[in-house]
Design an enzyme around this catalytic site. Sequence first.
Site, PDB file in Angstrom:
ATOM      1  N   GLU A  87       1.834   2.854 -66.510  1.00  0.00           N
ATOM      2  CA  GLU A  87       2.344   4.210 -66.788  1.00  0.00           C
ATOM      3  C   GLU A  87       3.649   4.460 -66.039  1.00  0.00           C
ATOM      4  OE1 GLU A  87      -1.364   6.104 -65.845  1.00  0.00           O
ATOM      5  OE2 GLU A  87      -2.196   5.109 -67.619  1.00  0.00           O
TER       6      GLU A  87
ATOM      7  N   ASN B 248      -8.264   4.620 -59.758  1.00  0.00           N
ATOM      8  CA  ASN B 248      -6.937   5.219 -59.870  1.00  0.00           C
ATOM      9  C   ASN B 248      -7.112   6.564 -60.561  1.00  0.00           C
ATOM     10  OD1 ASN B 248      -4.331   5.962 -60.458  1.00  0.00           O
ATOM     11  ND2 ASN B 248      -3.911   4.269 -61.874  1.00  0.00           N
ATOM     12  N   TRP B 249      -6.974   7.629 -59.775  1.00  0.00           N
ATOM     13  CA  TRP B 249      -7.252   8.965 -60.313  1.00  0.00           C
ATOM     14  C   TRP B 249      -6.100   9.505 -61.162  1.00  0.00           C
ATOM     15  CZ3 TRP B 249      -9.734  12.120 -55.657  1.00  0.00           C
ATOM     16  CH2 TRP B 249     -10.901  11.464 -55.244  1.00  0.00           C
ATOM     17  N   LYS B 250      -4.969   8.838 -61.114  1.00  0.00           N
ATOM     18  CA  LYS B 250      -3.775   9.276 -61.872  1.00  0.00           C
ATOM     19  C   LYS B 250      -3.476  10.747 -61.553  1.00  0.00           C
ATOM     20  CE  LYS B 250      -4.872   5.680 -65.173  1.00  0.00           C
ATOM     21  NZ  LYS B 250      -4.787   5.158 -66.531  1.00  0.00           N
TER      22      LYS B 250
ATOM     23  N   SER C 207     -10.171   0.630 -69.421  1.00  0.00           N
ATOM     24  CA  SER C 207     -11.453   1.097 -69.979  1.00  0.00           C
ATOM     25  C   SER C 207     -12.660   0.435 -69.335  1.00  0.00           C
ATOM     26  CB  SER C 207     -11.473   0.897 -71.505  1.00  0.00           C
ATOM     27  OG  SER C 207     -10.435   1.639 -72.120  1.00  0.00           O
TER      28      SER C 207
ATOM     29  N   GLY D 110      -7.192   3.501 -71.185  1.00  0.00           N
ATOM     30  CA  GLY D 110      -7.477   4.834 -71.704  1.00  0.00           C
ATOM     31  C   GLY D 110      -7.776   4.845 -73.199  1.00  0.00           C
TER      32      GLY D 110
ATOM     33  N   GLY E  76      -9.746   3.695 -64.182  1.00  0.00           N
ATOM     34  CA  GLY E  76      -9.072   4.977 -64.390  1.00  0.00           C
ATOM     35  C   GLY E  76     -10.093   6.064 -64.651  1.00  0.00           C
ATOM     36  N   GLY E  77     -10.276   6.402 -65.923  1.00  0.00           N
ATOM     37  CA  GLY E  77     -11.140   7.525 -66.317  1.00  0.00           C
ATOM     38  C   GLY E  77     -12.513   7.545 -65.663  1.00  0.00           C
TER      39      GLY E  77
ATOM     40  N   GLU F  25      -3.717  -5.337 -66.136  1.00  0.00           N
ATOM     41  CA  GLU F  25      -4.102  -4.187 -66.951  1.00  0.00           C
ATOM     42  C   GLU F  25      -3.370  -4.247 -68.287  1.00  0.00           C
ATOM     43  OE1 GLU F  25      -5.659  -0.883 -64.122  1.00  0.00           O
ATOM     44  OE2 GLU F  25      -3.562  -0.507 -64.563  1.00  0.00           O
TER      45      GLU F  25
ATOM     46  N   HIS G  19       2.296   0.226 -61.923  1.00  0.00           N
ATOM     47  CA  HIS G  19       1.301   0.560 -62.949  1.00  0.00           C
ATOM     48  C   HIS G  19       2.022   0.734 -64.290  1.00  0.00           C
ATOM     49  CE1 HIS G  19      -1.646   2.796 -65.256  1.00  0.00           C
ATOM     50  NE2 HIS G  19      -2.541   2.287 -64.446  1.00  0.00           N
TER      51      HIS G  19
HETATM   52  P1  13P Z   1      -8.784   3.570 -67.798  1.00  0.00           P
HETATM   53  O1  13P Z   1      -9.920   3.002 -66.990  1.00  0.00           O
HETATM   54  O2  13P Z   1      -8.879   5.053 -67.972  1.00  0.00           O
HETATM   55  O3  13P Z   1      -8.589   2.819 -69.079  1.00  0.00           O
HETATM   56  O4  13P Z   1      -7.442   3.332 -66.911  1.00  0.00           O
HETATM   57  C1  13P Z   1      -7.176   2.090 -66.400  1.00  0.00           C
HETATM   58  C2  13P Z   1      -6.038   2.183 -65.454  1.00  0.00           C
HETATM   59  O5  13P Z   1      -4.915   2.429 -65.840  1.00  0.00           O
HETATM   60  C3  13P Z   1      -6.322   1.992 -64.019  1.00  0.00           C
HETATM   61  O6  13P Z   1      -5.146   1.880 -63.285  1.00  0.00           O
END
Ligand code: 13P
Length: 253
Positions: free
Chosen positions: A99, A10-12, A215, A175, A236-237, A169, A97
């Site tokens: 967020e 997920n590149w956000k 993470s 993050g 994510g990251g 999640e 998600h």
């Molecule tokens: P991180 O891997 O950066 O913690 O993000 C997880 C995430 O929200 C994937 O959707």
Amino acid sequence: MSRETIVAGNWKLNKTVGETRQLIRELRNRLAGIDSAATVIVCPPTVALETAVDAARDTGIAVGAQNVYWETSGAFTGEVSPAMLEAVGVEYVLIGHSERRTIFGETDEDVNRKLHAVLRSDLTPVICLGESLGQREAGETEAVVRSQLGAGLEGVAPDHAGRLIIAYEPIWAIGTGKTATPEMVNDVHRLIRRTIADMFGGLAADGMSLLYGGSVKPENARSLMAEGDIDGVLVGGASLKNESFAEIVRAAP
Ligand code: 13P
């Protein structure tokens, strides 16, 4: 029971159209050297989806969107419908998600509307859920997860349940560098599978891929995916760099 193993990125709010093309081309080259049966999905920003589909053609990499709206068309400024995503070749879509929930105020009811709209299309929904730190510390994880599943998946026909993917999640692990331990995640995944079995039957529960996100890094991916009820990861990251994302794919069983 063999379930599909999935490694999704997920590149956000990251990567331009040009960067998307480059990242996917490089990823294709890296993955060519890796022997993995995992389904690999990347979820770039909406404006880069068409480019992503084009760059991923014939590579085995699938493309997902990060969000979708439940209406088909009309006066809904800024929104994108399932049919529009399908028309550019997107195959998966994240729904709910954390967020979207915490920053943009999405509720379980919104998640449910989006899910029903997606199930009317050919897209595969990835429903995201999980508790906050306060909820975990208050011992409410089970209640929160059950309630998000109950409300988010309300009214889904049992014969559609086989199309769902669920991503657990925990908000406190996203993050933050804090990963839930494999045992902690597996416990919640077992709870999710039991709840799905109650709602849709054991067959649907046994066949459903349950992903963990929060993470995930090359260092912890293998031990997470070694657990019996963790069928993949939503990254994510670490999905923004091919070095780490490809290592996570390599770690998939
Ligand atoms: P991180 O891997 O950066 O913690 O993000 C997880 C995430 O929200 C994937 O959707």
